[in-house]
Design a protein around this motif. Structure first.
Motif, mmCIF file in Angstrom:
data_model
loop_
_atom_site.group_PDB
_atom_site.id
_atom_site.type_symbol
_atom_site.label_atom_id
_atom_site.label_comp_id
_atom_site.label_asym_id
_atom_site.label_seq_id
_atom_site.Cartn_x
_atom_site.Cartn_y
_atom_site.Cartn_z
ATOM 1 N N GLU A 260 0.824 -1.172 -0.216
ATOM 2 C CA GLU A 260 -0.182 -0.075 -0.192
ATOM 3 C C GLU A 260 0.720 1.472 0.034
ATOM 4 O O GLU A 260 1.797 0.687 -0.052
ATOM 5 C CB GLU A 260 -0.863 0.097 1.454
ATOM 6 C CG GLU A 260 0.067 -0.220 2.399
ATOM 7 C CD GLU A 260 -1.130 0.684 3.650
ATOM 8 O OE1 GLU A 260 -2.595 0.362 3.533
ATOM 9 O OE2 GLU A 260 -0.567 -0.099 4.807
ATOM 10 N N LYS A 283 5.562 -1.427 -7.368
ATOM 11 C CA LYS A 283 6.469 -1.306 -7.516
ATOM 12 C C LYS A 283 6.602 -2.281 -6.393
ATOM 13 O O LYS A 283 7.314 -3.186 -5.554
ATOM 14 C CB LYS A 283 7.515 -0.810 -7.205
ATOM 15 C CG LYS A 283 8.209 -0.227 -9.354
ATOM 16 C CD LYS A 283 8.587 0.986 -8.728
ATOM 17 C CE LYS A 283 8.686 1.416 -10.758
ATOM 18 N NZ LYS A 283 9.674 2.511 -10.326
ATOM 19 N N LEU A 284 6.297 -1.780 -5.113
ATOM 20 C CA LEU A 284 5.404 -2.148 -3.308
ATOM 21 C C LEU A 284 5.428 -3.334 -2.847
ATOM 22 O O LEU A 284 6.019 -4.153 -3.217
ATOM 23 C CB LEU A 284 5.134 -1.049 -2.798
ATOM 24 C CG LEU A 284 6.264 -0.288 -2.005
ATOM 25 C CD1 LEU A 284 4.790 0.430 -1.106
ATOM 26 C CD2 LEU A 284 7.361 -0.861 -1.668
ATOM 27 N N LEU A 286 5.471 -6.017 -6.239
ATOM 28 C CA LEU A 286 6.087 -6.230 -6.697
ATOM 29 C C LEU A 286 7.536 -7.177 -5.799
ATOM 30 O O LEU A 286 7.950 -8.133 -5.107
ATOM 31 C CB LEU A 286 7.243 -5.940 -7.935
ATOM 32 C CG LEU A 286 6.335 -5.371 -8.631
ATOM 33 C CD1 LEU A 286 6.596 -5.036 -9.875
ATOM 34 C CD2 LEU A 286 5.613 -6.849 -9.671
ATOM 35 N N GLU A 287 7.870 -6.314 -4.995
ATOM 36 C CA GLU A 287 8.682 -6.120 -3.757
ATOM 37 C C GLU A 287 8.213 -7.318 -2.418
ATOM 38 O O GLU A 287 8.632 -8.056 -2.190
ATOM 39 C CB GLU A 287 9.378 -5.045 -2.906
ATOM 40 C CG GLU A 287 10.170 -5.020 -1.798
ATOM 41 C CD GLU A 287 11.658 -5.355 -1.787
ATOM 42 O OE1 GLU A 287 11.946 -4.761 -3.234
ATOM 43 O OE2 GLU A 287 12.060 -5.776 -1.268
ATOM 44 N N ILE A 289 5.869 -9.208 -3.814
ATOM 45 C CA ILE A 289 5.745 -10.742 -4.175
ATOM 46 C C ILE A 289 7.224 -11.286 -4.081
ATOM 47 O O ILE A 289 7.722 -12.622 -4.040
ATOM 48 C CB ILE A 289 5.752 -10.397 -5.462
ATOM 49 C CG1 ILE A 289 3.858 -10.355 -5.207
ATOM 50 C CG2 ILE A 289 5.552 -12.008 -6.620
ATOM 51 C CD1 ILE A 289 2.868 -9.759 -6.400
ATOM 52 N N TYR A 290 8.741 -10.586 -4.227
ATOM 53 C CA TYR A 290 9.735 -11.282 -4.269
ATOM 54 C C TYR A 290 10.027 -11.888 -2.832
ATOM 55 O O TYR A 290 10.489 -12.892 -3.019
ATOM 56 C CB TYR A 290 10.732 -9.948 -4.180
ATOM 57 C CG TYR A 290 12.258 -10.286 -4.289
ATOM 58 C CD1 TYR A 290 12.900 -10.972 -5.657
ATOM 59 C CD2 TYR A 290 12.453 -10.218 -3.255
ATOM 60 C CE1 TYR A 290 14.305 -10.826 -5.917
ATOM 61 C CE2 TYR A 290 14.288 -10.591 -3.776
ATOM 62 C CZ TYR A 290 14.698 -10.672 -5.075
ATOM 63 O OH TYR A 290 16.226 -11.398 -4.364
ATOM 64 N N ARG A 291 9.236 -10.681 -1.712
ATOM 65 C CA ARG A 291 9.783 -11.281 -0.456
ATOM 66 C C ARG A 291 9.199 -12.975 -0.932
ATOM 67 O O ARG A 291 9.345 -13.624 -0.005
ATOM 68 C CB ARG A 291 9.807 -10.984 0.562
ATOM 69 C CG ARG A 291 9.817 -9.525 0.725
ATOM 70 C CD ARG A 291 9.037 -8.725 1.728
ATOM 71 N NE ARG A 291 10.576 -7.569 1.994
ATOM 72 C CZ ARG A 291 9.869 -6.137 2.153
ATOM 73 N NH1 ARG A 291 8.436 -6.110 2.967
ATOM 74 N NH2 ARG A 291 11.015 -5.288 2.679
#
Lengths: 376, 1200
Positions: A260, A283-284, A286-287, A289-291
């Motif tokens: 958010e 982008k957050l 995505l970050e 999801i990356y985690r």
């Protein structure tokens, strides 16, 4: 005969300590709260939180010294019932709601808490985020049923953005005697992304602009994206202007990851463009999801707590990297419940494109049973 | 209160009912017969009824299901606790002796404390004798798995038996087996049979129908008959147990060995000081967490200062396939009885090695020399050594645990050289060297310890251990019992040793682990860390190796730093010798400075597989310990520096947000690519890929026949494969066939699976699903930590049940040690979260139907609840229809009532029992009440009825002034509007206070009151529960008086003991009721009304006659004597005349009667005559008529 209790220093992680204290029945003493600060002692929002805790419990004793630098909390029984609380606008309702989520299932009578104040701000997870991520996590642990909800009905729910507040949220939670052990190890793939772009006391166009920019980034991955725009007017719009975006990614196995972003509150810092906000929020996500993992980063501690309070069985949950808050929470769990988690790092394979390292947390529950609930 | 004897049920001996019954008994089961004979009666009459019966049958079936629970029994369960109970002189000890002899072929003369034996390949037993004290009975009922209930058949049941049964019922019902003894006392066979039967049936009603009852017929040479004991033993060894709720949710230990670890010097100076005691025993129930709270029934609540596990003194034999145990494996362990090695007295050690035991004991226990050396140095060391050696051997599996103690020292070398490859430097010679070495090792961390280094380490280690051992032996030889600390102080000079220890601890992963449990929290974590590392290195996973090395190197750096500091300070030198202290010291140093590093390294380590565990649990320690580092200026002022990072962290913003990694730039394509597969649009795994799944489906469902055209479609893949097979060479054909076969098998299996899921699971009920789920969870529980070694395992799941553990409790009262009696069980019961707190409890309680008195509110009562026995003051109450809890003065006779107490928080649903006193043996049944905990609440709402009484002092029409109910105007104001009532039932309301007299008020009623009425106001007054929680400390009493604990006395007892007689209020006394005759005013009817009334209802009271006027009054006549005579005569004459008249009348009467009779007779005769005449006449007339008729028919009559 009462147990000796635990002693901590500093005001950080106050919520964790008090919540765990209330659940474990251990006395807690917190010293040196901002003792070297220019304004020593508890802040208003912390005092407000303690007041909320007092409303929820029966028979707890709270002692605060004159300067407010020492707090002694002897927990009582979690009572629940209908509670109305005006939250301090220094922190958002999320700050209070996070604690209520942890305590809710272990009350004597089902909780119905009406919280008033700031619904969305930058520091704490917003109400929208908690509704879309924390509740599914709790449902996995068997805390479910009618009336388990954070109410977002527009007829009487209102948003209140950061400095002014003026929002209202109703959290209802049923009571459980025990918590089920879980094995959340396979997150599965993300099948859809949903979101809410909200705006209050600004142009309704803001929402659309946010959506546009967020979709621009996320469409690279997935076509199934739908972001609602939620514009509130009049009495429902609180006291301050602002806008923001909450994104939630749902996986095939029913886990939720979220991110958010909010506009900077009125009169604090540089204003942010809605397009930038949308992009940054995407982008957050995505970050996040990356985690990866089965529980998103803001609910890690909730999931770990429910694992700890489960039956005396093995629970497993796959998380992304542990946040500092969670790490401290793990330490507190060990202090209060003598439970240590087995922490295994799962590295991604060479050719796998599934983000960073995951952490597999395993523990044996304490066999906690809700001692507040009445036997009939 | 004497109880009325209930009328007994009388069985019918004659009559239709009795005959019916008799017939039934004779014929036995005639059901089948009836079915055949009368099929119509059993035919379906009504579908509804059929459905009902079916439902009922299903209900009954479902009711039989138990809620499935996860099976949490450990793989190697703890010994089964067999409690032998019975009244005195019934043969308990003899039975235990016989059973022990039966299982182990050993004779144990004195049964004292728990006796553990190995009874079979999978089973161990712990026997415990329960003496005739209700405290012991209560405690043992809570830990028993099996109860052998001895009954003296020659006497019959005794109260103790029933008491124990009731205790068992309350605290979960363990398995109970009855044993009848003294059967040889019966001379007459018939009475024997009869008694047996009677006792059996009574026993069955108490336990369950068909409960096992054993008969021990007689004694042979003071022992029971071998065959009977053997049978009993067989029953015991195949017995199955069901889990009891309290036992499976709490860890507990039945202590079988106790040692006092208090510093003798302290004891000498203050013999009454609190003792540090270590307790040993098998852990039962559930997992025990270190540092938890425990309750010792009879002593109190304590915090465990330390727990560690020891090698099993009575291990189960190996798993080789054979039927019986050999002599070596039949172990016996009873330290309190002096068997199984060592017995510890106050300050001496006795080692009991009877000739016939020697061989076995050597197997079980270490040699005396070593034992002594280990014990005499310090017990923590002992435990540590034992523990550490276990972990030494964990690598080399399959070693007999009995060897451990003996061969530990020798084996270390082997282990050093072989198993542990990545060892770091250990230097024992001097400080400088150590420092060098440590720094050296940290510099060449990549090279995993060469063989030479290892060799060096070995030597150092061995020398060090030798030193330790020498010293300990020296200590043993000393005349006074060796004290750790004193000894240490003597050895000031030996600083090398001290210096060595940190390095030693630093380098020795495994030994650290051994120490871990005995040290503080930080220590435990530290040890766990290293354990984790070594475990991973054993696994040889390359990925994690790097991470481990990183950590270890970090650790070493810190170690080096620490040793520097130590040199500078040099204040820890004096007298630190043992492992424990050294390692404490070491941890203090180790902790410093790691915080910063750890926090700094956190983000860096995110990618590089950090040892998260260390990060999470390792750095807490410094957060707590590395506080005061403030410099002092001239010893007066402290420099108040701006807060360091840690402080800042402590006061930082409390927020659960996890800020994103700024190094990730989501504009870049590779970053985006790195999460591609997280989406459904990304690439799938082998097994779940859409293409593979499709292919599989084709294999399964590829072949099909089009029914319309009759054309057979073949799966393409199979054909292709066949083609390939044909194409391939002959040599590989064999392999291919194998592959084909496998494929076919696989296909078949999958088909079968699909079939199963389609058809079987549809049938599965909710219950089956639940059971399967539980089964899965149980398997997971077992598998999760299975391959972990015990040291690290206990950190995650706590100590497993079945482990032999040693608890250390630091502040036990001295009486526990000085008054220790092994005949009384010492139970250490673990407490759950918040069970250590005290609060209000609401319970449902019922007076026991065999208890002779009812219980009085506020009379202290001793409760057995959870692990505890305590005295408390209950308030009894009952719930009214409107949910109000009304206080009762006494418990109801045959009903449940509520009870509220102040006591330990115990989960709802826990049963409890109450006794009025635990001291002595009383004639009557002692269990006063039983019940269950319903609710825990911090506030209670019990109210008692309070009637405020007032008197009217002025009565108007319906309004009344009332005084005496209140004392002030204010009080009245509080009750304005309250409803009041008179005793006669006139209702009213309080209106307003009056100014005088104070407390008086105006009230209105529905009718006019009388001055004699009493007005009352019914109110409910909340009652507070007295906060008495007085644990029964029976174990602290002197030996021989342990059953004489007495707590707070009841008021009645106090009065009785002090001879105080109650002076009752005079109003409460019973007096003869004297009722003054009540005067009623006459009824006044208004004149108007009177007029309107009918005469009947008119008041008939005539006017009282007025005075008769004088002229109307008649004067009285006084006769002359002559006249009087005349009158007399006349009267006499008239009397005669009257008499004559009367007689004449009577005669006339009789005559007349006669006459009437006569007349009647005549009349009758006359009537008769007339009747006859009439008859005659009619006959003639009839004849005439006939004649006439006849003649008319015949025509003219002929002349005769």
């Amino acid at each position: 005969m009462a147990s000796h209790g635990l002693t901590y220093e500093g005001c950080n992680f106050l919520r964790q300590r008090l919540v765990l204290s209330a659940l474990s029945g251990k006395r807690v003493k917190i010293k040196n709260i901002r003792s070297k600060d220019d304004e020593p002692g508890l802040r208003d929002f912390e005092a407000n939180f303690i007041r909320l805790l007092d409303k929820l419990t029966n028979g707890s004793t709270i002692e605060i010294n004159q300067t407010g630098t020492v707090l002694v909390y002897q927990p009582g029984l979690l009572y629940g019932g209908t509670v109305e609380h005006d939250c301090n606008p220094q922190r958002s309702i999320g700050y209070y709601l996070e604690a209520l989520l942890m305590l809710g299932p272990f009350m004597k009578s089902p909780l119905k808490a009406t919280l008033r104040g700031v619904t969305n701000d930058l520091t704490d997870p917003t109400v929208d985020l908690l509704k879309s991520t924390a509740l599914p996590v709790m449902k996995k642990f068997g805390i479910d049923g009618e009336g388990f909800d954070i109410k977002v009905r527009t007829s009487w729910y209102s948003r209140g953005m950061a400095p002014g507040g003026g929002g209202e949220v109703v959290f209802t939670c049923p009571v459980r005697k025990t918590v089920r052990p879980v094995q959340l190890t396979d997150p599965g793939k993300i099948k859809r992304i949903r979101g809410v772009a909200y705006s209050v006391r600004v142009s309704p166009q803001m929402g659309n602009r946010i959506v546009e920019s967020a979709r621009g980034i996320l469409n690279q991955f997935l076509p199934d994206i739908y972001i609602y725009t939620d514009h509130m007017k009049g009495a429902n719009s609180g006291k301050s202007p602002g806008f923001g975006l909450t994104l939630v990614a749902e996986t095939l196995n029913g886990y939720f990851l979220s991110a958010e972003m909010l506009s900077t509150p009125q009169g604090q810092g540089d204003p942010i463009l809605p397009e930038d906000l949308g992009r940054n929020c995407a982008k957050l996500l995505l970050e996040e999801i990356y985690r990866g993992g089965c529980v998103d980063s803001s609910n890690q501690s909730l999931a770990l707590l429910l694992m700890t309070l489960g039956q005396q069985d093995v629970s497993k949950v796959l998380l992304g990297p542990l946040s500092p808050y969670t790490i401290e929470f793990l330490r507190h769990i060990r202090d209060f419940f003598q439970i240590m988690f087995k922490i295994e790092v799962q590295k991604p394979l060479e050719d796998e494109r599934k983000g960073g390292d995951k952490v597999l947390m395993t523990c044996v529950g304490v066999g906690y049973s809700n001692i507040s609930k009445t036997l009939k | 209160m004497p109880f009325k004897k209930q009328k007994q049920h009388q069985q019918k001996h004659s009559g239709p009912k009795a005959e019916k019954k008799k017939l039934k008994k004779q014929n036995g089961s005639t059901e089948e017969d009836e079915r055949k004979r009368n099929p119509k009666a059993f035919a379906v009459q009504s579908a509804v009824r059929m459905a009902k019966t079916f439902h009922r049958a299903q209900d009954i079936k479902t009711k039989k299901h138990h809620v499935p629970v996860v099976d949490r029994t450990p793989l190697e369960p703890p010994p089964i606790v067999i409690v032998v109970v019975g009244p005195p002189k019934v043969g308990k000890s003899t039975l235990i002796r016989c059973l022990i002899k039966n299982f182990t072929r050993q004779k144990l003369t004195d049964i004292c404390g728990p006796v553990t034996i190995v009874s079979g390949k999978k089973r161990r037993l712990t026997f415990m004798e329960c003496n005739n004290d209700i405290n012991s009975m209560i405690d043992l009922a809570k830990v028993a798995d099996l109860v052998l209930m001895l009954i003296d058949a020659s006497f019959g049941f005794e109260m103790e038996t029933f008491e124990f049964l009731n205790i068992c019922q309350v605290h979960g019902f363990p398995r109970i087996m009855g044993v009848l003894t003294h059967l040889d006392a019966f001379k007459n066979n018939k009475t024997l049979r009869k008694t047996k039967k009677n006792l059996k049936h009574r026993f069955w009603t108490e336990v369950y129908q068909g409960a096992k009852l054993f008969y021990l017929s007689g004694m042979v040479y003071g022992e029971y008959q071998n065959q009977e004991v053997k049978n009993l033993g067989r029953f015991i060894s195949v017995m199955k147990f069901r889990p009891l709720v309290w036992q499976t949710s709490h860890p507990y230990i039945l202590a079988d060995r106790i040692e006092d670890l208090t510093d003798p010097e302290r004891l000498r100076t203050d013999p009454k000081c609190d003792r540090t005691v270590s307790l040993y025993g098998y852990l039962r129930g559930t997992h025990l967490k270190n540092k938890g709270q425990v309750h010792i029934p009879g002593v109190g609540d304590f915090q465990m200062s330390d727990v560690n596990f020891l090698p099993d003194p009575c291990p189960l034999p190996g798993t080789q396939k054979k039927r019986a145990l050999n002599e070596k494996e039949r172990l016996l362990y009873a330290p309190m009885a002096g068997v199984g090695g060592v017995v510890y007295d106050k300050d001496a050690v006795y080692i009991d090695l009877p000739a016939n035991h020697v061989k076995q004991l050597q197997e079980v226990r270490p040699t005396t020399e070593l034992v002594q050396s280990l014990i005499e140095t310090h017990v923590t060391l002992d435990a540590k050594m034992a523990a550490s050696k276990v972990s030494l051997f964990s690598g080399s599996a399959g070693l007999d645990p009995t060897d451990i103690m003996q061969e530990g020292l020798r084996e270390i070398h082997v282990w050093d050289a072989h198993t542990q490859t990545q060892r770091r430097k250990v230097v024992f010679t001097g400080l400088e060297e150590e420092e060098d070495d440590v720094s050296g090792s940290s510099s060449d961390e990549d090279d995993d310890g060469s063989d030479q280094e290892n060799q060096e380490e070995e030597d150092d280690l061995s020398t060090f251990l030798k030193e330790v051992r020498d010293k300990s032996e020296k200590a043993t030889k000393g005349s006074t019992p060796p004290v750790k600390k004193r000894k240490l102080e003597e050895m000031q000079g030996e600083e090398e040793v001290i210096a060595e220890a940190p390095a030693f601890a630093d380098s020795e992963d495994e030994l650290e682990r051994g120490e871990a449990d005995s040290e503080g929290e930080g220590e435990a974590e530290r040890a766990g860390d290293s354990g984790h590392c070594s475990k991973e290195s054993e696994e040889d996973s390359d990925d994690e190796e790097d991470g481990d090395e990183d950590d270890e190197s970090m650790e070493e750096e810190i170690g080096a730093d620490d040793s520097d500091e130590e040199e500078e300070q040099g204040k820890y030198h004096s007298g630190l010798f043992t492992f424990s202290l050294c390692s404490i010291l070491w941890t203090f140093k180790w902790k410093e400075g790691l915080q910063q590093k750890a926090s700094a390294a956190f983000l860096r380590h995110q990618e590089a597989a950090p040892n998260l565990r260390k990060l999470v649990y390792g750095s807490v320690v410094e957060a707590e310990d590395s506080e005061e580092e403030e410099e002092e200026l001239g010893g007066l002022f402290r420099v108040n520096r701006p807060q360091k990072s840690k402080k800042v962290q402590a006061d930082a913003l409390d927020c659960s947000h996890f800020n994103p990694d700024i190094s990730h730039n989501w504009e870049l394509e590779e970053m985006l690519n790195s999460i591609r597969d997280c989406f459904v649009t990304g690439q799938w795994e082998e097994g779940q890929d859409a293409a593979t799944l499709l292919k599989e489906d084709e294999e399964l469902y590829g072949d099909f026949e089009d029914l319309e055209t009759g054309k057979v479609h073949k799966g393409t893949t199979g054909e292709q494969d066949q083609a390939e097979v044909r194409d391939s060479e002959y040599s590989v054909k064999m392999d291919d066939e194998e592959v084909q076969k496998n494929k076919r098998l696989e296909k078949k299996r999958r088909l079968k699976e699909r079939f199963d899921t389609e058809y079987d699971d549809g049938d599965a009920t909710y219950f089956d699903d639940l059971k399967e789920e539980m089964q899965k969870q149980a398997e997971l529980n077992r598998a999760e930590f299975e391959d972990m070694d015990d040291e690290s395992r206990v950190q995650y799941e706590g100590f497993r049940p079945g482990m032999y553990v040693r608890l250390e409790i630091s502040s036990l009262p001295c009486e526990f040690v000085t008054n220790f009696d092994p005949h009384y069980p010492v139970i250490i019961g673990g407490l759950g979260t918040s069970e250590g707190n005290v609060g209000y409890l609401q319970m449902r309680l019922k007076k026991h139907r065999w208890y002779e008195r009812i219980l009085k509110t506020r009379d202290p009562l001793i409760l057995s609840l959870g692990w505890r026995r305590f005295q408390t003051i209950p308030l009894y109450h009952i719930e009214d229809h409107n949910g109000r809890h009304r206080l009762l003065k006494y418990t109801p006779q045959h009903m449940h009532c509520g009870a509220s107490i102040w006591g330990p928080i115990t989960p709802q649903g826990t049963g409890f029992l109450a006794v009025q006193s635990v001291s002595g043996v009383k004639a009557n049944f002692r269990i006063a009440a039983t019940g269950v905990v319903l609710d825990l609440d911090k506030s209670v709402t019990i109210v008692k009825k309070l009637k405020l009484i007032g008197y009217p002092y002025k009565i108007f029409q319906n309004t009344c002034f009332i005084k005496g109910m209140f004392n002030t105007v204010l009080e009245v104001a509080k009750f304005e509007g309250a409803s009041i009532r008179t005793v006669s039932g006139v209702r009213g309301q309080i209106k307003k206070a009056l100014s005088t007299p104070p407390g008086a008020f105006r009230a209105t009623f529905e009718d006019r009151l009388l001055m004699s009425d009493i007005v009352f106001l019914r109110s409910w007054y909340p009652v507070s529960i007295p906060q008495l929680y007085n644990p029964v400390t029976s174990l602290l009493l002197p030996v021989g008086q342990k059953d004489s604990w007495s707590g707070m006395r009841t008021v009645g007892q106090l009065k009785h003991d002090l001879g105080v007689r109650n002076k009752p209020s005079i109003d409460s006394l019973y007096k003869p009721i004297t009722r003054a005759p009540r005067h009623f005013n006459p009824l006044h009817i208004p004149k108007e009304l009177q007029k309107a009334l009918p005469f009947k209802s008119k008041p008939k009271l005539l006017q009282p006659k007025g005075k008769v006027p004088r002229d109307l009054k008649r004067a009285s006549v006084i006769r002359e004597p002559h006249e009087r005579k005349v009158a007399e005569l006349l009267r006499a004459l008239s009397t005669v005349h009257h008499y004559k008249k009367k007689v004449a009348q009577r005669a006339h009467h009789a005559k007349h009667k006669e006459f009437l009779q006569q007349k009647e007779k005549d009349e009758e005769a006359k009537m008769k005559r007339m009747k006859d005449a009439r008859k005659k006449l009619y006959r003639i007339m009839g004849q005439k008529d006939q004649k006439k008729q006849r003649s008319s028919l015949k025509g003219t009559p002929q002349d005769d």
